[in-house]
Scaffold this active site. Sequence first.
Site, PDB file in Angstrom:
ATOM      1  N   THR A  33       0.850  -1.181   0.000  1.00 46.79           N
ATOM      2  CA  THR A  33       0.000   0.000   0.000  1.00 46.79           C
ATOM      3  C   THR A  33       0.890   1.236   0.000  1.00 46.79           C
ATOM      4  OG1 THR A  33      -1.948   1.020   1.033  1.00 46.79           O
ATOM      5  CG2 THR A  33      -0.307   0.089   2.527  1.00 46.79           C
ATOM      6  N   ASN A  34       0.339   2.381   0.353  1.00 49.05           N
ATOM      7  CA  ASN A  34       1.129   3.615   0.379  1.00 49.05           C
ATOM      8  C   ASN A  34       0.705   4.471   1.568  1.00 49.05           C
ATOM      9  OD1 ASN A  34      -1.143   5.384  -0.497  1.00 49.05           O
ATOM     10  ND2 ASN A  34      -1.016   4.058  -2.288  1.00 49.05           N
ATOM     11  N   ASP A  35       1.296   5.646   1.703  1.00 49.54           N
ATOM     12  CA  ASP A  35       1.093   6.468   2.891  1.00 49.54           C
ATOM     13  C   ASP A  35      -0.166   7.335   2.879  1.00 49.54           C
ATOM     14  OD1 ASP A  35       3.248   5.643   4.389  1.00 49.54           O
ATOM     15  OD2 ASP A  35       4.627   7.060   3.416  1.00 49.54           O
ATOM     16  N   SER A  36      -1.032   7.178   1.873  1.00 48.78           N
ATOM     17  CA  SER A  36      -2.223   8.026   1.817  1.00 48.78           C
ATOM     18  C   SER A  36      -3.066   7.867   3.080  1.00 48.78           C
ATOM     19  CB  SER A  36      -3.078   7.652   0.599  1.00 48.78           C
ATOM     20  OG  SER A  36      -4.290   8.351   0.638  1.00 48.78           O
ATOM     21  N   ALA A 100      -4.914   7.530  -3.747  1.00 50.92           N
ATOM     22  CA  ALA A 100      -3.558   7.142  -4.146  1.00 50.92           C
ATOM     23  C   ALA A 100      -3.635   5.677  -4.571  1.00 50.92           C
ATOM     24  CB  ALA A 100      -2.590   7.331  -2.989  1.00 50.92           C
TER      25      ALA A 100
END
Length: 226
Positions: A33-36, A100
């Site tokens: 995943t990502n930091d959104s 994101a």
Amino acid sequence: RHFFRDQRLLAGKKVLITAGGTVERIDPVRYLTNDSSGKMGFAIAETARSMGAQVTLVAAKTSVPAPGGVELVRVQSAQEMLNAVIERLADSDIVIKAAAVADYRPVETAVRKIKKNDEEINVRLVKNPDILQTVGRMKTTQYVVGFAAETERIDEHAMDKLQRKNCDLLVANDVTLEGAGFGTDTNLVRFYDRQGLVEALPLMSKHGVARQLLTLIAERIQTKEG
Ligand code: CTP
Ligand code: CA
């Protein structure tokens, strides 16, 4: 009187918003995943609702609670988000893609938890569908807004994405700048349309950015409607 009218700038409009970071499964307990945080998309959803819009919020992984008074659709992966968006596209007046989306996902998702037998393993990744680009291709009368998180040459990358994805408006932010990155309550953004830079906003709260953005969209669709 003006105050009341401003508050209802999006009365009767159906707004579809995506938020958060998509989750791409490796196995039942692991994912990419990502930091959104989802904060920007949620601020837009909340503000659109307060301006009279009927809001559908398609949200992936977020670190803050979703606002009330909106139709909330929870998804995980980019593919699920794509399906959720396509299903609702025909019934939307405005589409805002603040999510994101992971650019890549594992080629396969293991059904069982991967055991640590080997010294080295490989996770092969494959490109995800581009949701915004798909919407840009399919749109008829919808006003489509994209986001771009950049670390360099903001104007150039923003205009390139706007054109490539056939957006009506693009919101770009320089994530290297203080207060403009993931997870913050503030953002530092620029708006672009087909003609180029429309506005460079100062550092402000994500709710402030949402209000500026939605006011601009309301103006633009009213001019379009005549
Ligand atoms: N986006 C999307 N589907 C993807 C990737 C991105 O819908 N698979 C959308 C995002 O929601 C955002 C916009 O496209 O509104 C720009 O995302 P960004 O990551 O900045 O652009 P990319 O086209 O993925 O290019 P890159 O990451 O290489 O800069
Ligand atoms: Ca990307």
